[in-house]
Design a protein around this motif. Structure first.
Motif, PDB file in Angstrom:
ATOM      1  N   THR A   1      23.635  26.364  21.463  1.00  0.00           N
ATOM      2  CA  THR A   1      24.228  25.524  20.222  1.00  0.00           C
ATOM      3  C   THR A   1      23.073  25.200  19.446  1.00  0.00           C
ATOM      4  OG1 THR A   1      23.924  23.716  21.966  1.00  0.00           O
ATOM      5  CG2 THR A   1      25.969  24.689  21.953  1.00  0.00           C
ATOM      6  N   GLY A   2      21.923  25.922  19.236  1.00  0.00           N
ATOM      7  CA  GLY A   2      20.942  25.589  18.150  1.00  0.00           C
ATOM      8  C   GLY A   2      19.661  25.051  18.499  1.00  0.00           C
ATOM      9  N   GLY A   3      19.572  24.720  19.874  1.00  0.00           N
ATOM     10  CA  GLY A   3      18.250  24.163  20.177  1.00  0.00           C
ATOM     11  C   GLY A   3      17.866  22.833  19.748  1.00  0.00           C
ATOM     12  N   HIS A   4      19.023  22.157  19.386  1.00  0.00           N
ATOM     13  CA  HIS A   4      18.603  20.919  18.932  1.00  0.00           C
ATOM     14  C   HIS A   4      17.912  19.683  19.982  1.00  0.00           C
ATOM     15  CE1 HIS A   4      20.331  22.124  15.227  1.00  0.00           C
ATOM     16  NE2 HIS A   4      21.400  22.367  15.890  1.00  0.00           N
ATOM     17  N   ARG A   5      18.239  20.134  21.113  1.00  0.00           N
ATOM     18  CA  ARG A   5      17.727  19.391  22.426  1.00  0.00           C
ATOM     19  C   ARG A   5      16.673  20.365  23.215  1.00  0.00           C
ATOM     20  NH1 ARG A   5      22.941  17.393  25.528  1.00  0.00           N
ATOM     21  NH2 ARG A   5      23.704  19.722  24.872  1.00  0.00           N
TER      22      ARG A   5
END
Length: 340
Positions: free
Chosen positions: A87-91
């Motif tokens: 899901t984008g690596g935001h965490r």
């Protein structure tokens, strides 16, 4: 996890993978997607077998073999396992590459997940396509389900889908006219989510559409932005657009003699009698962020002669290929870990 080298001051090797997986949709699988079922052909079925728990386990087992065989490396090796890649690596990788902990790892080169091959070739990806995931909220007139009136929200939805499919067909023509694996030449686009409606007899006033694009390496972000704004304008002033994910830059890692890490990998695979083909990754991995820090990074996997099933139902891995891959990674690590 860290295997310290004899010269820890040398730039280290990062072996990265991600632990998260996409939803499975269990009802469509031959075998339950989290059962780890092994069939009569020696294939292990399950979500994550190709994307990308297999690679993470191969790293660990390759390092275990180095330790068991008393093989010493000059360079330090770090095994990193990221969350939230899908899901984008935001965490995950997004904050990690800006952390002091990441800087302290002194990474000189990184490996990450690669691309499953349907023949004897192995692929190495040196650049990722830029992901643009966009949500369009299409608004129109609602009302009773028995009415037929202009300005119905479904008219806007139909118009939008027609525009997207026209662009998609143009990109498919580019794809079909270029070299077989030249994924970087075209922009992929898919409508992956459509949501809306409150009851069978009520015309909704809005519909939400989520579109996933992976930009060609030649696409100009200003041109793409202008194109999307023109699509929005055709939907009327009440409709809106927002970005879920928008990566504008995706640096490439050299795959020539200017990159000693690539040359070491290529030499190792040649010694093993294996052929490796460099290509642009058709999707996006955590290496976009690593390369943005001017660290050379390649996507690589040992999966050959298999049907690509990334994000698909009935994902599987050939266990003989999986075990062979551990030995391949061990050989690559010996070469990379002892680069002067």
């Amino acid at each position: 996890m860290t295997l310290k080298g004899r010269q820890p001051e040398l730039p280290s090797i990062m072996l990265n993978s991600h632990a998260d997986v996409v939803p499975a949709g269990a009802g469509n699988w031959i075998y339950p997607p989290f059962s780890g079922h092994i069939d009569e052909n020696g294939n292990l079925h399950g979500r994550g077998t190709q994307d990308t728990k297999d690679v993470g386990i191969q790293y660990i087992e390759a390092v275990r073999k180095l330790i068991q065989n008393n093989s010493t490396l000059e360079r330090t090796v770090h095994i990193t396992v990221m969350p939230d890649e899908e899901t984008g690596g935001h965490r995950g990788i997004v904050p990690f590459v800006d952390s002091e902990e990441f800087k302290s790892l002194n990474i000189g080169f990184a490996l990450d997940e690669g691309f499953t091959s349907q023949d004897n070739n192995m692929y190495v990806t040196y650049q990722d396509k830029r992901p643009w995931q966009v949500k369009f909220i299409i608004r129109g007139n609602g009302g009773h389900g028995s009415t037929i009136a202009n300005g119905n929200v479904m008219e806007g939805l139909q118009k939008f889908l027609n525009i997207v499919m026209e662009f998609r067909n143009e990109q498919m023509q580019i794809m079909n006219s270029t070299h077989a694996f030249d994924y970087g030449e075209y922009t992929s686009v898919n409508v992956n989510m459509i949501e809306g409606g409150i009851a069978p007899n009520v015309i909704p006033t809005n519909m939400t559409v989520v579109m996933d694009m992976r930009l060609s390496v030649k696409a100009d972000v200003n041109d793409v932005e202008a194109m999307l704004q023109s699509w929005l304008a055709l939907l009327g002033d009440e409709s809106s657009m927002e970005y879920i994910r928008r990566v504008e830059n995706s640096p490439a890692t050299a795959v020539d003699d200017s990159n000693p890490y690539w040359m070491a990998m290529q030499e190792t695979l040649k010694e093993l009698g294996l052929n490796v083909v460099p290509l642009v990754c058709p999707a996006t991995s955590d290496m976009v962020l690593v390369r943005s820090k001017a660290i050379p990074a390649l996507g690589f996997t040992t999966k050959t002669n298999m049907i690509p099933k990334l994000h698909d139902v009935n994902e599987y891995i050939d266990l003989s290929q999986f075990l062979k891959g551990i030995d391949i990674y061990e050989s690559i690590l010996k070469k990379l870990g002892n680069l002067p």
